[in-house]
Design a protein around this motif. Structure first.
Motif, short mmCIF file in Angstrom:
data_model
loop_
_atom_site.label_atom_id
_atom_site.label_comp_id
_atom_site.label_asym_id
_atom_site.label_seq_id
_atom_site.Cartn_x
_atom_site.Cartn_y
_atom_site.Cartn_z
N ARG A 214 0.87 -1.19 0.00
CA ARG A 214 0.00 0.00 0.00
C ARG A 214 0.91 1.23 0.00
O ARG A 214 1.85 1.31 0.80
N VAL A 215 0.64 2.17 -0.91
CA VAL A 215 1.55 3.31 -1.11
C VAL A 215 0.84 4.64 -0.96
O VAL A 215 -0.19 4.87 -1.59
N THR A 216 1.43 5.51 -0.14
CA THR A 216 0.95 6.90 -0.07
C THR A 216 2.06 7.81 -0.57
O THR A 216 3.19 7.73 -0.07
N VAL A 217 1.75 8.65 -1.54
CA VAL A 217 2.74 9.61 -2.03
C VAL A 217 2.71 10.83 -1.11
O VAL A 217 1.63 11.32 -0.75
N VAL A 218 3.89 11.29 -0.71
CA VAL A 218 3.99 12.50 0.10
C VAL A 218 4.69 13.55 -0.76
O VAL A 218 5.83 13.37 -1.16
N SER A 219 3.95 14.62 -1.07
CA SER A 219 4.51 15.58 -2.02
C SER A 219 4.15 17.01 -1.63
O SER A 219 3.12 17.24 -1.00
N SER A 240 2.60 17.52 1.82
CA SER A 240 3.51 17.62 2.96
C SER A 240 3.44 18.97 3.67
O SER A 240 3.81 19.07 4.84
N THR A 241 2.93 19.98 2.97
CA THR A 241 2.82 21.30 3.60
C THR A 241 1.48 21.49 4.29
O THR A 241 1.22 22.54 4.90
N ASP A 242 0.61 20.50 4.22
CA ASP A 242 -0.70 20.58 4.88
C ASP A 242 -0.60 19.93 6.26
O ASP A 242 -0.60 18.70 6.39
N GLU A 243 -0.51 20.76 7.28
CA GLU A 243 -0.27 20.25 8.64
C GLU A 243 -1.35 19.29 9.11
O GLU A 243 -1.06 18.29 9.77
N ASP A 244 -2.59 19.59 8.78
CA ASP A 244 -3.69 18.72 9.23
C ASP A 244 -3.59 17.34 8.62
O ASP A 244 -3.76 16.33 9.30
N GLN A 245 -3.33 17.31 7.30
CA GLN A 245 -3.20 16.01 6.62
C GLN A 245 -2.05 15.21 7.22
O GLN A 245 -2.16 14.01 7.46
N SER A 265 12.99 19.01 5.94
CA SER A 265 12.97 18.52 7.31
C SER A 265 12.50 17.07 7.34
O SER A 265 11.50 16.72 6.71
N ILE A 266 13.22 16.24 8.09
CA ILE A 266 12.80 14.84 8.18
C ILE A 266 11.93 14.59 9.41
O ILE A 266 11.35 13.51 9.54
N LEU A 267 11.83 15.59 10.28
CA LEU A 267 11.05 15.35 11.51
C LEU A 267 9.59 14.98 11.23
O LEU A 267 9.07 14.02 11.79
N PRO A 268 8.90 15.72 10.35
CA PRO A 268 7.50 15.32 10.07
C PRO A 268 7.40 13.94 9.43
O PRO A 268 6.41 13.23 9.61
N LEU A 269 8.44 13.54 8.68
CA LEU A 269 8.42 12.22 8.04
C LEU A 269 8.56 11.13 9.10
O LEU A 269 7.89 10.10 9.06
N ILE A 270 9.46 11.37 10.06
CA ILE A 270 9.63 10.40 11.14
C ILE A 270 8.32 10.25 11.90
O ILE A 270 7.95 9.15 12.34
#
Lengths: 367, 360
Positions: A214-219, A240-245, A265-270
């Motif tokens: 299952r794949v979610t694209v983060v862009s 990735s710039t939508d904080e709520d999402q 920034s990798i923090l939101p990805l972690i």
């Protein structure tokens, strides 16, 4: 296995004329270039280049962003073509075979990495372009009419794979395939994120779907959502710039393949990772990331890197792609469009890989 | 009207607390709950001083709720057990570590990974499920749900065994999880403090070759002769660091201050793993190229679950692994904290609570 020595001064004098396009300096501007290639060695094949993909690394190198470029520089490491000549000891290929050449054309062949079929991690791996051959000559890449390579570093391309759309697999393809396998992120029980929808990202989505993942694209580009879901088959799309999402998706991914080379920034990805989740970085950036130790400790997460793959795995990836119909989305261009293509690539304006039609458009640029 | 620490629970208790981010500890009267049917009341004998205690009393991480009674390396005697308690009886020697609560019903809790439960609560400086604050082991006693109490093996001394409850499990758990237990492989231990010195001992017990990586040359002799390390690498010696490039299968990084990861990553072989256990207040710099060019990994780990903590205690008992400690009295704690801030301890302070905590 020892390589056969072929670097006598006599042989070095025998060269074959090649024609391609090179940059002469860090402006990165490419133009016609005539240069020598060596004669075909006993364990080598000469490949008539038909197509060559344009990788973002080509652009980084042309502009000397990694401070190691040697000019004149002929880029190109997503090469597909036909064997036009083979050395006497070549066993893998026959004349006329469709082959691919990727990012490396040599390695030490004796270290633990080489023995484990991980030539890409050999400390002495030699790059297809801007690398130094064992005879001291500089390697020129695939924006040219032919290339000579040891058979170990070429792969066969099955007939079921159209050549132009197979070219990007030689770098982009293996770069995403290898970490999906190695880090256990391939399969129906996994949910992964793919960050960045460019050359690597889009092929990553296709390989992941072929694995049943299952794949979610983060862009950061909301406009890519339709393509991601409809053309590439992704299951979800996060801006990735939508904080709520991003907040709603926290703790939902087993792994993330991060293809973005620009600073970010990798923090939101972690934060998107589940416990025990893995963030795999593929892009190449000189500037280090800020790493919060807390973000890894809470949930036992990890950040790793991965770089292309070994030759055995590259062949396995090509065969898998042929079997499952995994192809790159390409914009085929003529050789003389390449500078415009580079400008567009710098702005991310390509869906999703430029491929140069070498066979049909290179020769005519020679004056 | 909000209840005071002394009156919010029925049973008065005495301990030492920090009131503000000066971190100065002093006598503190508070209270604890009655022993519930799932609880064990522990009379505290010893409590280890963890670097987390120092970070918390100084509010390094920005979420300290004063007054803070630290202490999560607790060894004591069970004085009361609730009617549902089956694992312990009065008089048993027990341990309490870093966590004293979790939801007990999520996927992590079901897998004995209470430490990764999103509702996990810490032994101190956390809010319990009844909304009151948790106070830690720098005190006379503590009341804990039996799930979070550990049986202390007979052969493990109470004083030098206490630090295993945090330092021990913090290094043991990632060594198991990240596969660092293959005899003959090469482990680097960066930082030789509370965690680091225990990591050396546990690494040797797994049959690993162990190299201590430190900026203090003075620690070399003891590292080898007393702790059993095979070699010692001084980070400020460029030649030795260069010679050690690409020689380690894994690194346990226990350094609590901000430090450079780049030279440590260079020490790893291809596919090598660095486990970052220190918690500096500011981020570390993570360089990409070493990760990509060698498929290297930086991973985290957070203590361990209760089952694994028990397993670790039993493992240490079997292999005679204890901490090297400096026993202190309760009223020496502020000096100890100052020394800890300068890494001036070999290698863990332990408070002799039972013999030096004198209620007023």
């Amino acid at each position: 296995m020892e390589r056969s020595l072929s670097s006598s001064s006599e042989e070095r004098e025998k060269t074959v004329e090649a024609f391609g396009w090179a940059a002469r300096n860090s402006s990165g501007h490419l133009s016609p270039f005539v240069f020598p290639r060596r004669e075909t060695g006993a364990e080598e094949v000469r490949v008539k280049v038909l197509y060559c993909g344009i990788c973002h690394s080509d652009l980084h190198c042309l502009k000397n962003e990694w401070h190691s470029s040697i000019y004149p520089l002929v880029p190109g490491h997503e090469i597909v073509g036909e064997v036009s000549e083979k050395g006497s000891k070549v066993s893998k290929f026959n004349l006329g075979d469709r082959v691919g050449v990727g990012c490396i054309v040599d390695s030490c062949r004796a270290c633990e990495s080489c023995r484990d079929d991980q030539e890409n991690y050999c400390a002495k791996a030699v790059a297809t372009y801007n690398g130094v051959h064992h005879d001291g000559t500089i390697n020129y890449g695939g924006y040219s009419d032919h290339i000579v390579v040891d058979e170990r570093y070429a792969v066969k391309i099955p007939h079921t794979l159209p050549l132009a759309s197979a070219a990007p697999l030689l770098c982009a393809g293996i770069s995403v395939y290898s970490p999906m396998k190695y880090f256990g992120l391939a399969g129906p029980d996994k949910h992964i994120g793919i960050v960045g929808l460019g050359g690597l990202g889009h092929i990553g989505v296709r390989f992941a779907k072929a694995f049943g993942t299952r794949v979610t694209v983060v862009s950061s580009t909301p406009g890519k959502c339709k393509d991601a879901l409809e053309t590439l088959g992704a299951d979800g799309f996060l801006v990735s710039t939508d904080e709520d999402q991003m907040k709603a998706a926290m703790g939902t991914m087993d792994g993330i393949i991060d293809t973005v080379s620009a600073s970010h920034s990798i923090l939101p990805l972690i934060g998107l990772l589940k416990s025990n989740g893995k963030l795999v970085l593929l892009g190449a950036n000189e500037k280090p990331f800020d790493l919060s130790a807390f973000s890894l400790i809470i949930g036992r997460k990890s950040v790793a890197g991965s770089g292309i793959g070994g030759m055995k795995e590259t062949q396995e990836m090509i065969d898998f792609a042929a079997e499952h119909g995994v192809k790159a989305e390409t914009e085929i261009i003529s050789m003389d469009y390449v500078n415009t293509a580079m400008d567009r690539l710098a702005k991310g304006d390509v869906r999703y890989r430029f491929v140069i039609d070498i066979a049909n458009t290179l020769a005519s640029t020679r004056s | 009207m909000a209840k005071s620490p002394e009156t919010e629970h029925p049973n008065k208790v005495f301990g030492w607390a920090a009131r503000d981010k000066s971190g100065l500890l002093s006598p503190f009267n508070f209270s604890r709950r009655d022993n519930g049917e799932n609880d064990v009341t522990v009379k505290i004998l010893f409590c280890g001083v963890c670097h987390t205690d120092l970070h918390t009393i100084k509010n390094d991480w920005g979420y300290s709720y004063y007054p803070v009674v630290p202490g999560h390396e607790i060894v004591g005697i069970a004085t009361k057990v609730g009617k549902n308690v089956t694992k312990f009886k009065e008089g048993d020697r027990v341990g309490v570590g870093v966590i004293t609560g979790s939801c007990q019903s999520c996927e992590s809790c079901d897998q004995d990974l209470e430490n990764y439960c999103p509702q996990m609560s810490f032994t101190y400086n956390a809010i319990a499920s009844d909304g009151t604050k948790n106070y830690g082991g720098y005190s006379e006693n503590i009341v804990v749900d039996q799930r979070f109490v550990l049986r202390f093996p007979e052969s493990l001394p109470s004083d030098s065994g206490a630090p295993l409850l945090c330092a021990g499990i913090t290094v043991y758990s990632p060594m198991k999880y990240y596969g660092m237990t293959e005899a003959g492989k090469h482990l680097g231990v960066a930082g030789l403090g509370g965690l680091g010195h225990v990591a050396v001992k546990i690494g040797k017990a797994f049959g690993l070759k162990v190299t201590v990586i430190s900026s203090s040359p003075a620690k070399e002799e003891e590292a080898i002769s007393q702790l059993g390390a095979d070699s010692f690498l001084v980070t400020t010696d460029p030649q030795k660091m260069k010679a050690a490039i690409g020689t380690m299968d894994y690194i346990i990084d226990t350094i609590s201050a901000v430090h450079a990861l780049y030279p440590l990553l260079g020490l790893l072989k291809v596919n090598g793993k660095l486990i970052a256990l220190g918690l500096p207040a500011k981020p570390l710099e993570l360089p990409m190229f070493p990760l990509v060019l060698g498929r290297k990994m930086v991973g985290g780990s957070d203590i361990g679950g209760m089952k694994e903590t028990q397993e670790m205690l039993d493992f240490c008992a079997k292999h005679n692994i204890t901490a090297d400690i400096e026993l202190i009295k309760m009223d020496e704690i502020n000096t100890a904290m100052e020394r800890l801030a300068k890494s001036d301890v070999k290698y863990r302070f332990v408070i002799d609570v039972a013999n030096s905590l004198s209620p007023p």
